[in-house]
Design an enzyme around this catalytic site. Structure first.
Site, PDB file in Angstrom:
ATOM      1  N   VAL A  17      -5.724  21.344   5.626  1.00  0.00           N
ATOM      2  CA  VAL A  17      -6.204  22.280   6.642  1.00  0.00           C
ATOM      3  C   VAL A  17      -7.722  22.413   6.584  1.00  0.00           C
ATOM      4  O   VAL A  17      -8.413  22.354   7.622  1.00  0.00           O
ATOM      5  CB  VAL A  17      -5.545  23.661   6.466  1.00  0.00           C
ATOM      6  CG1 VAL A  17      -6.085  24.655   7.501  1.00  0.00           C
ATOM      7  CG2 VAL A  17      -4.030  23.550   6.586  1.00  0.00           C
ATOM      8  N   ALA A  46     -16.704  24.357  -0.805  1.00  0.00           N
ATOM      9  CA  ALA A  46     -16.448  24.439  -2.243  1.00  0.00           C
ATOM     10  C   ALA A  46     -15.160  23.690  -2.579  1.00  0.00           C
ATOM     11  O   ALA A  46     -14.118  23.947  -1.992  1.00  0.00           O
ATOM     12  CB  ALA A  46     -16.339  25.894  -2.683  1.00  0.00           C
ATOM     13  N   VAL A 133       0.705  32.951   8.521  1.00  0.00           N
ATOM     14  CA  VAL A 133       2.098  32.989   8.985  1.00  0.00           C
ATOM     15  C   VAL A 133       2.253  32.066  10.191  1.00  0.00           C
ATOM     16  O   VAL A 133       1.530  32.196  11.172  1.00  0.00           O
ATOM     17  CB  VAL A 133       2.519  34.419   9.391  1.00  0.00           C
ATOM     18  CG1 VAL A 133       3.944  34.428   9.925  1.00  0.00           C
ATOM     19  CG2 VAL A 133       2.382  35.374   8.217  1.00  0.00           C
ATOM     20  N   LYS A 206       5.550  35.505   3.838  1.00  0.00           N
ATOM     21  CA  LYS A 206       5.266  35.677   5.259  1.00  0.00           C
ATOM     22  C   LYS A 206       6.038  36.860   5.837  1.00  0.00           C
ATOM     23  O   LYS A 206       5.533  37.576   6.707  1.00  0.00           O
ATOM     24  CB  LYS A 206       5.610  34.387   6.003  1.00  0.00           C
ATOM     25  CG  LYS A 206       4.744  33.209   5.589  1.00  0.00           C
ATOM     26  CD  LYS A 206       5.252  31.894   6.155  1.00  0.00           C
ATOM     27  CE  LYS A 206       4.396  30.731   5.691  1.00  0.00           C
ATOM     28  NZ  LYS A 206       4.923  29.423   6.163  1.00  0.00           N
TER      29      LYS A 206
END
Length: 438
Positions: A17, A46, A133, A206
């Site tokens: 991601v 990072a 979520v 979630k």
């Protein structure tokens, strides 16, 4: 014409991601500036290892192992490292230095979200977590904002793509659980260690977040009943299909209004039978969906890609643009909408229906004894089907009973099953699964 402001963006983590977030920040810089009212300058990424291979080609000079320094000099911080530490400490550092934070870290939010929310409130900064979520599906903002004038009564969600893929494979191909899991791993839908997914822990985190936003009360992982899919067999799937159901791993948060003091919110994750005509039953493969019931809006469903680098990056960037706008326009940050405290109820207080599979002796009076047990516990039977099995070698006859109950308290249903097990005409209880949507 006033000069366009530049906001420094620090990215923590460059996995599947994070790499897509970085790519979009660089490739779509002009469009993001127009939408947010400020230039979003990616000042650093990072990572643990600067030279690690990555699927997305990014400028090497952006990478650093010094996350602390990067965070302290940022206006906006995106945390996509995962895990509890050092993610928690870095987010707190960012907040204390006045930066708005975007995170997709559902485990951290479910475990220690209240601390982060309180610190963000004190600092007057925004803490956003749409990506935590259901991946790309815009669900948290609609619950928090679009439905803020309504009362949500129930949330049902397929919020883990791995388990949905596995159960869908078992349903469509007849595969056993182990084979469906192996296929999910081969296709990259499941990790080498799939425990967090198949045991329901990911969905439980979630569920806690969805419950907190839906019912304006803080819930943690400890408040969520969690049961995974490892005990779901091909035989369970086939029996459910024969009865007109499909099995899904659902995250459920619902308001319970019982007599006495048992009023509150039930938050739970477990395998669930759904009628095949229910909207969630049609969610296939690794897709996610969240089904909401509200007093005035009625029934709503949000559907889409529940994982993956590019889809989840879409949710992250949506939060980032929102936070940037707030910095440009001024005003307090948005974190959570807790307005009171509603107690979290144990699963025994929840109301549901059961699907019960029984192998019983085929003899007179069996059905009467079973139905008497149900009546004694105040549980009503909605559907009962019987199939006779004959062993031609031993000439022993048995019957398979499939029972679907009307809604009752979990405690009453569990006690009914235990009582039925004690009957001498019961050879075995072949399956016990909860049912929703009937």
């Amino acid at each position: 014409m006033s000069e366009v402001r530049t906001l420094k963006v620090a990215l923590l983590g460059c996995g599947n991601v994070g790499a897509q977030v970085a790519r979009i920040l660089i490739d779509d810089a002009e469009a993001l500036a127009a939408r947010s009212g400020a230039r979003l300058e990616l000042t650093g990424i990072a990572v643990r290892t600067v030279d690690a291979p990555r699927d997305v080609e990014l400028p090497r000079e952006l990478f650093t192992t010094d996350a602390d320094t990067l965070v302290k000099d940022a206006d906006l911080v995106i945390e996509l490292m995962g895990g509890i530490e050092p993610a928690r400490s870095l987010i707190l550092t960012a907040i204390q230095n006045g930066a708005c934070v975007v995170t997709g870290n559902k485990a951290l939010l479910a475990q220690d979200g209240p601390t982060l929310y309180e610190e963000a409130d004190k600092a007057g900064v925004q803490l956003s977590y749409e990506a935590a979520v259901a991946g790309a599906i815009p669900i948290l903002r609609p619950i928090r904002d679009s439905l803020s004038g309504d009362r949500i009564t129930r949330v049902l969600g397929i919020v883990n793509g791995t388990t949905n893929f596995i159960l869908d494979q078992m349903d469509t191909t007849g595969a056993q659980f182990a084979d469906a899991l192996a296929e999910a791993q081969r296709l990259g839908y499941a990790e080498a260690d799939p425990t967090a997914d198949i045991e329901g822990h990911d969905a439980a985190a979630k569920a806690a977040i969805l419950a907190a936003l839906s019912f304006h009360t803080r819930f943690s992982l400890d408040d969520v009943y969690c049961e995974g899919i490892t005990k779901v067999s091909a035989e369970d799937i086939a029996a459910a299909k024969d009865a007109g159901f499909v099995i899904k791993l659902l995250a459920i948060a619902e308001k319970i209004n019982n007599a006495g003091d048992a009023n509150g919110i039930s938050v739970r994750v477990h395998p669930t039978l759904l009628p095949r005509e229910h909207p969630l039953a049609a969610v296939r493969g690794a897709f996610n969906a969240v089904f909401i019931e509200a007093e005035n809006a009625g029934e709503l469903m949000f559907y889409g890609q529940g994982a993956g680098g590019t889809p989840t990056a879409s949710a992250v960037l949506g939060d980032l643009v929102s936070a940037a706008r707030r910095l440009v326009l001024g005003g307090p940050g948005r974190t959570e909408t807790t307005t009171g405290h509603v107690q979290a109820l144990p699963i025994d207080a929840s109301t549901t229906s059961y699907y019960i599979g029984l192998d019983v002796a085929d003899q007179a009076g069996v059905l009467a004894r079973i139905t008497q047990i149900f009546a004694e516990h105040g549980v009503s039977i909605e559907i009962m089907r019987q199939t006779i099995h004959r062993d031609t070698n031993s000439k022993v006859e048995s019957a398979e009973l499939k029972i679907v109950t009307h809604r009752a308290s979990e405690a009453a249903l569990a006690a009914t099953v235990e009582a039925v097990k004690g009957l001498d005409v019961i050879n075995s209880v072949t399956s016990v699964l909860r049912v929703e949507g009937v």
